[in-house]
Design a protein around this motif. Structure first.
Motif, short mmCIF file in Angstrom:
data_model
loop_
_atom_site.label_atom_id
_atom_site.label_comp_id
_atom_site.label_asym_id
_atom_site.label_seq_id
_atom_site.Cartn_x
_atom_site.Cartn_y
_atom_site.Cartn_z
N VAL A 93 5.11 -1.53 0.84
CA VAL A 93 6.42 -2.14 0.39
C VAL A 93 6.72 -2.06 -1.02
O VAL A 93 7.71 -1.51 -1.29
N LEU A 94 5.66 -2.29 -1.94
CA LEU A 94 6.09 -2.06 -3.30
C LEU A 94 6.15 -0.68 -3.75
O LEU A 94 7.08 -0.33 -4.42
N THR A 95 5.38 0.30 -3.06
CA THR A 95 5.13 1.64 -3.37
C THR A 95 6.68 2.02 -2.98
O THR A 95 7.40 2.91 -3.96
N HIS A 96 7.30 1.73 -1.83
CA HIS A 96 8.57 2.26 -1.45
C HIS A 96 9.74 1.77 -2.28
O HIS A 96 10.57 2.62 -2.71
N TRP B 206 7.89 14.03 -11.71
CA TRP B 206 6.97 13.54 -12.65
C TRP B 206 7.36 12.30 -13.22
O TRP B 206 6.64 11.23 -13.21
N LEU B 207 8.32 12.33 -13.84
CA LEU B 207 9.15 11.30 -14.40
C LEU B 207 9.30 9.92 -13.61
O LEU B 207 9.13 8.94 -13.71
N TRP B 208 9.92 10.39 -12.00
CA TRP B 208 10.14 9.62 -11.35
C TRP B 208 8.76 8.63 -10.72
O TRP B 208 8.58 7.65 -10.52
N ARG B 209 7.73 9.51 -10.44
CA ARG B 209 6.49 9.15 -10.13
C ARG B 209 5.88 8.37 -11.00
O ARG B 209 5.37 7.19 -10.76
N SER B 210 6.02 8.46 -12.38
CA SER B 210 5.34 7.72 -13.50
C SER B 210 5.84 6.40 -13.56
O SER B 210 5.47 5.35 -13.55
N ARG C 136 5.12 4.24 -10.51
CA ARG C 136 3.86 3.62 -10.84
C ARG C 136 3.55 2.85 -12.09
O ARG C 136 2.34 2.68 -12.02
N ARG C 137 4.55 3.02 -12.81
CA ARG C 137 4.50 2.07 -14.01
C ARG C 137 3.20 2.59 -14.87
O ARG C 137 2.67 2.00 -15.82
N GLN C 138 3.03 3.90 -14.91
CA GLN C 138 2.05 4.48 -15.93
C GLN C 138 2.25 5.97 -15.68
O GLN C 138 2.62 6.52 -14.82
#
Length: 419
Positions: A97-100, A402-406, A409-411
Motif C-alpha cells: 500500500v505504502l509503496t504503491h 531514478w528521480l521518481w524511484r528516489s 522511496r524517500r532516499q
C-alpha cells in the motif's frame, strides 16, 4: 527469502520492456499533431490547413493503426507494471500500500508539472489517479479482471454515446427554423471545438503558441486551467479498464511472454481480422461524412472505443510473437531500453517537440502540413533509440525513473551499475 521471491525481485521481463518501448514511441504518431497544430486537427484533418492526399492518407493510417491503440498498449503496460511493482514490494516484505501510493502520488506531481509547465496533453495525472483505483483490484482473479476491464471500456463507449446523442439533438435544434440564439451559440461552440477555427480565433491561437513561454504558461494556468483535468476525467473508465486488462495479462503470463509463439500468432491474426475491417470502415464513414462534428463524436469518440480492443490485443500479440520467436537483435535491445526509460522518453518527447514547435524554440507551430510532421517523428524516434541503450548500459535507470524511484522511496537510490 525463498528462491521464488528472489527471482521475482530480480526479474526483468524483456517482453514488457519491448511493448512499452513501442508504445511510448507510437504515442507520438498521434500526439505530434497536437504539438504542431491547433488541437482541432487532432481529430479532424480538415480543421487546419489545406490537407492533400498525403495528409489524408497519413490521417487514415494513424486512425486505423495508432489512434487509441498505442495509448491502449501503454495503459496495458502501466497496469501490468504497477502490479509487478506491488508484487515485488510484497516479496521484499515491504508494504504494498505504502509503496504503491507513494509512487502514484509522485507521478501525480510529475503530471501536474508536465501538464501546466510543459504540454497540456499530459496522461500522467490520469494514470496516477486511475492507478490509485486500479490497486484496489490487484487480488481479483484473472478472468474477472479481464471481464471488468471490458465492461469499463463498454461503459466508456456508452457514456460518450449518450453525450453524442445530446450533441446530435443540439445540432438538429440549432439547424431548425427559428432556433434560439443560445442554442445556436451552444452548437457553434461545440462545432468549433473539433472543426476549423474562425479566422480571429485561429490568428490568436497561432500567435499564442508562436509566442513566448510566459504567454503560453499564463494561458494554461488561466483560461485553459481545467482542460487537462477534464480531458483526463473523460477517459478514466476506459483507462481503468485497460489497466485491469494489463493486470490480467501479467497474471496470465500473456504479457510476460510465457505463452507459446503459436498462441500469440493466433491472437494477432484474430485481432487483425476483427479490428482492421472495423477501423477501416469507421475511417471511410468519417471521410464520407466530411468530418462533420456529430460524425466525429459518433464514429471516433464512441464506436472507436469499442473497435480498439481487438487491435490493441493484436498489436500486443504481434510484438510478443516477435520477442518469443526471434533472437534478441540490436533493434529489439534498443526498443527494450526505450521501454525501460519510458518515463524519461515520454517527458523528453514533450520537451523536444514543444521546443521545436513553440515560439520559445524554433517556432514551427502551424508551419508544417500533417504528412511532413512525421519526419519530426522519425527524428525523435531516432533520438530515443540512440540514447536509451547506451545510458542503461552504464546506469540502472533512466534519469527520471531514478528521480521518481528516489522520491517514492524517500532516499537517493543507487544509479550507477556495478562494473
Amino acid at each position: 527469502m525463498t528462491d521464488t521471491r528472489s527471482a521475482l525481485i530480480d526479474s526483468r521481463h524483456l517482453s514488457l520492456d519491448v511493448i512499452r518501448g513501442i508504445a511510448v514511441m507510437g504515442i507520438l504518431l498521434m500526439n505530434i499533431v497536437a504539438f504542431a497544430m491547433p488541437f482541432q486537427a487532432y481529430m479532424n484533418p480538415l480543421a487546419y490547413g489545406d490537407p492533400g492526399p498525403a495528409d489524408l492518407a497519413v490521417w487514415a493510417t494513424n486512425f486505423v493503426l495508432a489512434d487509441g491503440k498505442m495509448r491502449g498498449l501503454f495503459s496495458l503496460l502501466f497496469g501490468a507494471s504497477m502490479l509487478l511493482v506491488v508484487q515485488r514490494a510484497e516479496a521484499r516484505g515491504e508494504s504494498p500500500v505504502l509503496t504503491h501510493y507513494q509512487r502514484m502520488s509522485w507521478l501525480l506531481f510529475f503530471g501536474v508539472i508536465h501538464a501546466y509547465g510543459i504540454w497540456f496533453g499530459d496522461i500522467l495525472m490520469l494514470y496516477a489517479v486511475v492507478g490509485m483505483i486500479a490497486f484496489l483490484f490487484r487480488n481479483m482473479e484473472t478472468h474477472k479482471l479481464l471481464t471488468l476491464g471490458l465492461v469499463l471500456i463498454g461503459a466508456q463507449a456508452a457514456l460518450v454515446g449518450v453525450a453524442t446523442h445530446s450533441i446530435w439533438t443540439l445540432a438538429r435544434a440549432a439547424a431548425a427554423p427559428g432556433a434560439e440564439a443560445d442554442t445556436i451559440a451552444a452548437w457553434t461552440s461545440i462545432a468549433e471545438a473539433i472543426g476549423p477555427l474562425p479566422p480571429v480565433e485561429l490568428a490568436r491561437e497561432l500567435a499564442l503558441f508562436q509566442g513566448g513561454y510566459l504567454g503560453i504558461l499564463a494561458e494554461r494556468t488561466g483560461p485553459d486551467f481545467w482542460q487537462p483535468i477534464a480531458a483526463n476525467g473523460f477517459a478514466a473508465p476506459e483507462t481503468l479498464g485497460l489497466m485491469l486488462a494489463g493486470m490480467a495479462g501479467l497474471k496470465s503470463g500473456f504479457l510476460t511472454g510465457e505463452w507459446r509463439a503459436a498462441a500469440y500468432a493466433r491472437i494477432a491474426r484474430i485481432g487483425y481480422l476483427i479490428g482492421l475491417p472495423l477501423q477501416i470502415g469507421l475511417a471511410l464513414l468519417l471521410m464520407r461524412a466530411g468530418f462533420d462534428p456529430v460524425a466525429i463524436f459518433f464514429y471516433d469518440s464512441t464506436l472507436q472505443v469499442i473497435a480498439n480492443p481487438p487491435l490493441i490485443a493484436a498489436h500486443a500479440a504481434l510484438i510478443l510473437y516477435w520477442v518469443k520467436s526471434a533472437q534478441e537483435s540490436a533493434l529489439m535491445a534498443r526498443i527494450a531500453a526505450a521501454g525501460r526509460a519510458a518515463f524519461t522518453n515520454y517527458l523528453g518527447t514533450s520537451l523536444i517537440c514543444t521546443t521545436i514547435f513553440y515560439g520559445y524554440g524554433l517556432g514551427l507551430y502551424g508551419e508544417l502540413g500533417r504528412a511532413p510532421l512525421y519526419l519530426v517523428v522519425l527524428g525523435v524516434w531516432a533520438a530515443i533509440l540512440l540514447w536509451s541503450k547506451p545510458w542503461l548500459d552504464h546506469f540502472r535507470y533512466g534519469p527520471l525513473e531514478w528521480l521518481w524511484r528516489s522520491l517514492a522511496r524517500r532516499q537517493l537510490q543507487p544509479i550507477r551499475k556495478n562494473r
